[in-house]
Design a protein around this motif. Structure first.
Motif, PDB file in Angstrom:
ATOM      1  N   ASP A  76       0.821  -1.361  -0.020  1.00 46.42           N
ATOM      2  CA  ASP A  76       0.118  -0.016   0.131  1.00 46.42           C
ATOM      3  C   ASP A  76       0.973   1.200   0.038  1.00 46.42           C
ATOM      4  N   GLU A  78      -0.104   4.232  -0.562  1.00 41.77           N
ATOM      5  CA  GLU A  78      -0.624   5.354   0.274  1.00 41.77           C
ATOM      6  C   GLU A  78      -0.248   5.334   1.506  1.00 41.77           C
ATOM      7  N   LYS A  79      -0.109   4.072   2.294  1.00 44.87           N
ATOM      8  CA  LYS A  79       0.294   4.321   3.529  1.00 44.87           C
ATOM      9  C   LYS A  79       1.668   4.514   4.003  1.00 44.87           C
ATOM     10  N   TYR A  81       3.003   6.914   1.836  1.00 44.11           N
ATOM     11  CA  TYR A  81       3.132   8.252   1.767  1.00 44.11           C
ATOM     12  C   TYR A  81       2.493   8.953   2.845  1.00 44.11           C
ATOM     13  N   ASP A  82       1.535   8.403   3.435  1.00 41.22           N
ATOM     14  CA  ASP A  82       0.776   9.063   4.673  1.00 41.22           C
ATOM     15  C   ASP A  82       1.790   9.028   5.633  1.00 41.22           C
ATOM     16  N   ARG A  85       4.763  11.838   4.917  1.00 39.00           N
ATOM     17  CA  ARG A  85       3.918  13.219   4.798  1.00 39.00           C
ATOM     18  C   ARG A  85       3.735  13.610   6.269  1.00 39.00           C
ATOM     19  N   LYS A 172       2.732  12.499  -3.728  1.00 41.11           N
ATOM     20  CA  LYS A 172       1.510  12.633  -3.549  1.00 41.11           C
ATOM     21  C   LYS A 172       0.659  12.812  -5.070  1.00 41.11           C
ATOM     22  N   LEU A 175       1.464   8.560  -7.053  1.00 36.35           N
ATOM     23  CA  LEU A 175       1.555   7.369  -6.231  1.00 36.35           C
ATOM     24  C   LEU A 175       1.694   6.059  -6.855  1.00 36.35           C
ATOM     25  N   ASN A 176       2.924   5.727  -7.436  1.00 34.39           N
ATOM     26  CA  ASN A 176       3.273   4.405  -7.924  1.00 34.39           C
ATOM     27  C   ASN A 176       4.787   4.302  -7.911  1.00 34.39           C
TER      28      ASN A 176
END
Length: 216
Positions: A76, A78-79, A81-82, A85, A172, A175-176
């Motif tokens: 994931d 996205e996680k 990235y979170d 950030r 952001k 996301l790849n």
């Protein structure tokens, strides 16, 4: 709800008063509480040192997170990235705390040395006046060494934050895995800058420790 101790709240309010131009009120309140400018300078130098130590840890966390991201092999994103950030935002907040504390140190030091010089001019005993003048000169030299170290470390934060922000925003928008690969090429440059920042932070902290031991 967690309540902050009264002395922390008072210090924060007075800090705002000082930086907003209400120096007279700031010093008058502290004098009633038994603290002169010299004590306030020592307190804020110690606080600045602690803020720099916290900032150093935050930047280390970001670097660790980025290295983890560069090893991304699926999952994931996205996680990932979170978390990156969040670490960046923590570093930004810590850097802002350092900026504010250094500004407070600079203001108090300037006011202390101005007052010291003015009071020397009021002295009539030439021997005591000469001794006070020498003490002022030595104090200024001690502070100058500290100030140079603090400002050198402080000046490295914003360029590093700018690089980190670029990386966070790029990720952001992309996301790849290819985006991660592109950012990995920037890793060497960022690590060098963060290492330099942490080294200068450590030097500043060491200088603050020396200042606190010798500035009496």
């Amino acid at each position: 709800m967690i309540r902050k101790p009264l002395h922390i709240i008072l210090a924060a309010i007075l800090g705002i008063a000082l930086l907003s131009g209400c120096q007279t009120t700031y010093y008058a309140v502290w004098e009633k509480l038994g603290k002169e400018k010299r004590h306030l300078l020592q307190d804020n130098v110690e606080a600045a040192s602690k803020e720099q130590a916290k900032a150093s840890e935050s930047f280390k966390d970001v670097l660790t997170r980025m290295k983890e991201m560069y090893g991304f092999e699926g999952g994931d994103l996205e996680k990932v990235y979170d978390r990156l950030r969040s670490d960046y935002e923590d570093s930004e907040a810590r850097a802002n705390d350092v900026h504010k504390r250094v500004a407070t140190v600079e203001q108090i030091a300037a006011d202390l040395f101005r007052e010291w010089k003015s009071e020397i001019n009021e002295m009539k005993n030439q021997k005591l006046k000469a001794q006070s003048t020498r003490s002022l000169g030595e104090a200024k030299k001690q502070y100058a060494r500290l100030h140079d170290a603090m400002v050198r470390a402080e000046s490295r934060m914003d360029p590093v934050l700018a690089q980190l922000k670029d990386n966070v925003l790029y990720l952001k928008h992309n996301l790849n895995a290819q985006a991660v690969g592109a950012l990995k090429k920037e890793a060497g440059s960022i690590q060098i800058e963060i290492d330099r920042l942490i080294k200068d932070m450590q030097a500043s902290i060491a200088e603050a420790d020396h200042f606190l031991k010798t500035f009496k």
